[in-house]
Design a protein around this motif. Sequence first.
Motif, PDB file in Angstrom:
ATOM      1  N   SER A   6       0.841  -1.190   0.000  1.00  0.00           N
ATOM      2  CA  SER A   6       0.000   0.000   0.000  1.00  0.00           C
ATOM      3  C   SER A   6       0.880   1.245   0.000  1.00  0.00           C
ATOM      4  O   SER A   6       2.094   1.153   0.198  1.00  0.00           O
ATOM      5  CB  SER A   6      -0.924   0.016   1.226  1.00  0.00           C
ATOM      6  OG  SER A   6      -0.146   0.056   2.417  1.00  0.00           O
ATOM      7  N   GLY A   8       0.876   3.760  -2.526  1.00  0.00           N
ATOM      8  CA  GLY A   8       1.117   4.410  -3.808  1.00  0.00           C
ATOM      9  C   GLY A   8       0.232   5.630  -3.992  1.00  0.00           C
ATOM     10  O   GLY A   8      -0.702   5.866  -3.230  1.00  0.00           O
ATOM     11  N   LEU A  19       6.015   3.619   0.784  1.00  0.00           N
ATOM     12  CA  LEU A  19       5.238   2.418   0.541  1.00  0.00           C
ATOM     13  C   LEU A  19       5.358   1.481   1.740  1.00  0.00           C
ATOM     14  O   LEU A  19       6.399   1.449   2.402  1.00  0.00           O
ATOM     15  CB  LEU A  19       5.720   1.698  -0.712  1.00  0.00           C
ATOM     16  CG  LEU A  19       5.750   2.515  -2.010  1.00  0.00           C
ATOM     17  CD1 LEU A  19       6.192   1.626  -3.172  1.00  0.00           C
ATOM     18  CD2 LEU A  19       4.417   3.156  -2.294  1.00  0.00           C
ATOM     19  N   TRP A  34      11.357  -5.176  -2.766  1.00  0.00           N
ATOM     20  CA  TRP A  34      10.455  -4.383  -3.593  1.00  0.00           C
ATOM     21  C   TRP A  34      10.914  -4.483  -5.045  1.00  0.00           C
ATOM     22  O   TRP A  34      12.111  -4.382  -5.340  1.00  0.00           O
ATOM     23  CB  TRP A  34      10.458  -2.921  -3.167  1.00  0.00           C
ATOM     24  CG  TRP A  34       9.716  -2.648  -1.899  1.00  0.00           C
ATOM     25  CD1 TRP A  34      10.227  -2.553  -0.647  1.00  0.00           C
ATOM     26  CD2 TRP A  34       8.294  -2.444  -1.770  1.00  0.00           C
ATOM     27  NE1 TRP A  34       9.227  -2.301   0.260  1.00  0.00           N
ATOM     28  CE2 TRP A  34       8.024  -2.217  -0.407  1.00  0.00           C
ATOM     29  CE3 TRP A  34       7.234  -2.413  -2.671  1.00  0.00           C
ATOM     30  CZ2 TRP A  34       6.737  -1.983   0.078  1.00  0.00           C
ATOM     31  CZ3 TRP A  34       5.960  -2.176  -2.189  1.00  0.00           C
ATOM     32  CH2 TRP A  34       5.719  -1.958  -0.828  1.00  0.00           C
ATOM     33  N   ARG A  36       9.512  -3.189  -9.168  1.00  0.00           N
ATOM     34  CA  ARG A  36       8.594  -2.291  -9.859  1.00  0.00           C
ATOM     35  C   ARG A  36       8.497  -2.708 -11.318  1.00  0.00           C
ATOM     36  O   ARG A  36       9.419  -3.316 -11.863  1.00  0.00           O
ATOM     37  CB  ARG A  36       9.044  -0.833  -9.754  1.00  0.00           C
ATOM     38  CG  ARG A  36      10.379  -0.513 -10.397  1.00  0.00           C
ATOM     39  CD  ARG A  36      10.784   0.924 -10.073  1.00  0.00           C
ATOM     40  NE  ARG A  36      12.082   1.271 -10.652  1.00  0.00           N
ATOM     41  CZ  ARG A  36      12.716   2.410 -10.390  1.00  0.00           C
ATOM     42  NH1 ARG A  36      12.176   3.318  -9.574  1.00  0.00           N
ATOM     43  NH2 ARG A  36      13.886   2.651 -10.955  1.00  0.00           N
ATOM     44  N   THR A  89       7.949   6.193 -12.020  1.00  0.00           N
ATOM     45  CA  THR A  89       6.560   5.811 -12.223  1.00  0.00           C
ATOM     46  C   THR A  89       6.465   4.343 -12.603  1.00  0.00           C
ATOM     47  O   THR A  89       7.101   3.889 -13.551  1.00  0.00           O
ATOM     48  CB  THR A  89       5.918   6.670 -13.330  1.00  0.00           C
ATOM     49  OG1 THR A  89       5.868   8.029 -12.887  1.00  0.00           O
ATOM     50  CG2 THR A  89       4.509   6.185 -13.647  1.00  0.00           C
ATOM     51  N   VAL A  91       4.219   0.328 -11.247  1.00  0.00           N
ATOM     52  CA  VAL A  91       3.511  -0.427 -10.221  1.00  0.00           C
ATOM     53  C   VAL A  91       4.576  -1.098  -9.357  1.00  0.00           C
ATOM     54  O   VAL A  91       5.464  -1.772  -9.881  1.00  0.00           O
ATOM     55  CB  VAL A  91       2.569  -1.478 -10.830  1.00  0.00           C
ATOM     56  CG1 VAL A  91       1.901  -2.292  -9.727  1.00  0.00           C
ATOM     57  CG2 VAL A  91       1.525  -0.807 -11.708  1.00  0.00           C
ATOM     58  N   TYR A  92       4.491  -0.884  -8.069  1.00  0.00           N
ATOM     59  CA  TYR A  92       5.472  -1.418  -7.126  1.00  0.00           C
ATOM     60  C   TYR A  92       4.885  -2.636  -6.418  1.00  0.00           C
ATOM     61  O   TYR A  92       3.744  -2.605  -5.947  1.00  0.00           O
ATOM     62  CB  TYR A  92       5.863  -0.349  -6.108  1.00  0.00           C
ATOM     63  CG  TYR A  92       6.812   0.683  -6.677  1.00  0.00           C
ATOM     64  CD1 TYR A  92       6.369   1.613  -7.607  1.00  0.00           C
ATOM     65  CD2 TYR A  92       8.156   0.701  -6.323  1.00  0.00           C
ATOM     66  CE1 TYR A  92       7.234   2.549  -8.169  1.00  0.00           C
ATOM     67  CE2 TYR A  92       9.032   1.629  -6.866  1.00  0.00           C
ATOM     68  CZ  TYR A  92       8.557   2.552  -7.781  1.00  0.00           C
ATOM     69  OH  TYR A  92       9.429   3.478  -8.327  1.00  0.00           O
ATOM     70  N   THR A 118       1.051  -1.683  -6.055  1.00  0.00           N
ATOM     71  CA  THR A 118       0.545  -0.359  -5.720  1.00  0.00           C
ATOM     72  C   THR A 118       1.165   0.623  -6.708  1.00  0.00           C
ATOM     73  O   THR A 118       2.379   0.611  -6.929  1.00  0.00           O
ATOM     74  CB  THR A 118       0.841   0.013  -4.260  1.00  0.00           C
ATOM     75  OG1 THR A 118       0.239   1.269  -3.951  1.00  0.00           O
ATOM     76  CG2 THR A 118       2.338   0.078  -3.964  1.00  0.00           C
ATOM     77  N   LEU A 119       0.325   1.448  -7.314  1.00  0.00           N
ATOM     78  CA  LEU A 119       0.774   2.310  -8.404  1.00  0.00           C
ATOM     79  C   LEU A 119       1.375   3.602  -7.870  1.00  0.00           C
ATOM     80  O   LEU A 119       0.764   4.300  -7.060  1.00  0.00           O
ATOM     81  CB  LEU A 119      -0.404   2.635  -9.331  1.00  0.00           C
ATOM     82  CG  LEU A 119      -0.128   3.605 -10.485  1.00  0.00           C
ATOM     83  CD1 LEU A 119       0.927   3.024 -11.429  1.00  0.00           C
ATOM     84  CD2 LEU A 119      -1.416   3.902 -11.242  1.00  0.00           C
ATOM     85  N   VAL A 120       2.561   3.907  -8.351  1.00  0.00           N
ATOM     86  CA  VAL A 120       3.223   5.175  -8.055  1.00  0.00           C
ATOM     87  C   VAL A 120       3.343   5.952  -9.359  1.00  0.00           C
ATOM     88  O   VAL A 120       3.921   5.453 -10.320  1.00  0.00           O
ATOM     89  CB  VAL A 120       4.618   4.955  -7.439  1.00  0.00           C
ATOM     90  CG1 VAL A 120       5.359   6.283  -7.302  1.00  0.00           C
ATOM     91  CG2 VAL A 120       4.501   4.258  -6.095  1.00  0.00           C
ATOM     92  N   THR A 121       2.804   7.143  -9.373  1.00  0.00           N
ATOM     93  CA  THR A 121       2.873   7.996 -10.563  1.00  0.00           C
ATOM     94  C   THR A 121       3.551   9.300 -10.177  1.00  0.00           C
ATOM     95  O   THR A 121       3.112   9.982  -9.254  1.00  0.00           O
ATOM     96  CB  THR A 121       1.484   8.291 -11.136  1.00  0.00           C
ATOM     97  OG1 THR A 121       0.807   7.057 -11.407  1.00  0.00           O
ATOM     98  CG2 THR A 121       1.596   9.097 -12.420  1.00  0.00           C
TER      99      THR A 121
END
Length: 124
Positions: A6, A8, A19, A34, A36, A89, A91-92, A118-121
């Motif tokens: 969780s 992101g 994260l 982790w 990505r 950017t 998905v992690y 969990t998406l990080v942008t």
Amino acid sequence: VQLQASGGGLVQAGDSLRLSCAVSGRTLSRYVSWFRQRPGQEREFVAAVKWSGGSTSYVDSVKGRFTISRDSAKTTVYLQMNSLKPEDTAVYYCAADSRIIMSSLSSPHAYAYWGQGTLVTVSS
């Protein structure tokens, strides 16, 4: 072992984000890592923490910006991401395995357990 990632979100370049990966079940993992994955690309190793002892490993592109850690109760692994760049950017995902050795940390195929992404942008 169950993993739940969780934290992101959408941030601007230069911002920070943390994260979390909640680890439950038979927590006999040797490492928690982790990864990505950017669209159209393979899953990439980001960082790992050894469950016992807490030693860490990072991909060169995040050294000095990202920090992986685990809490003292060994229930959560964090990825503190500072000075974020648009190229971060992705998905992690967090991953764990009880038998993985250090030389295989960067190979996603070496991990038996995965959390959802969990998406990080990061916008420029």
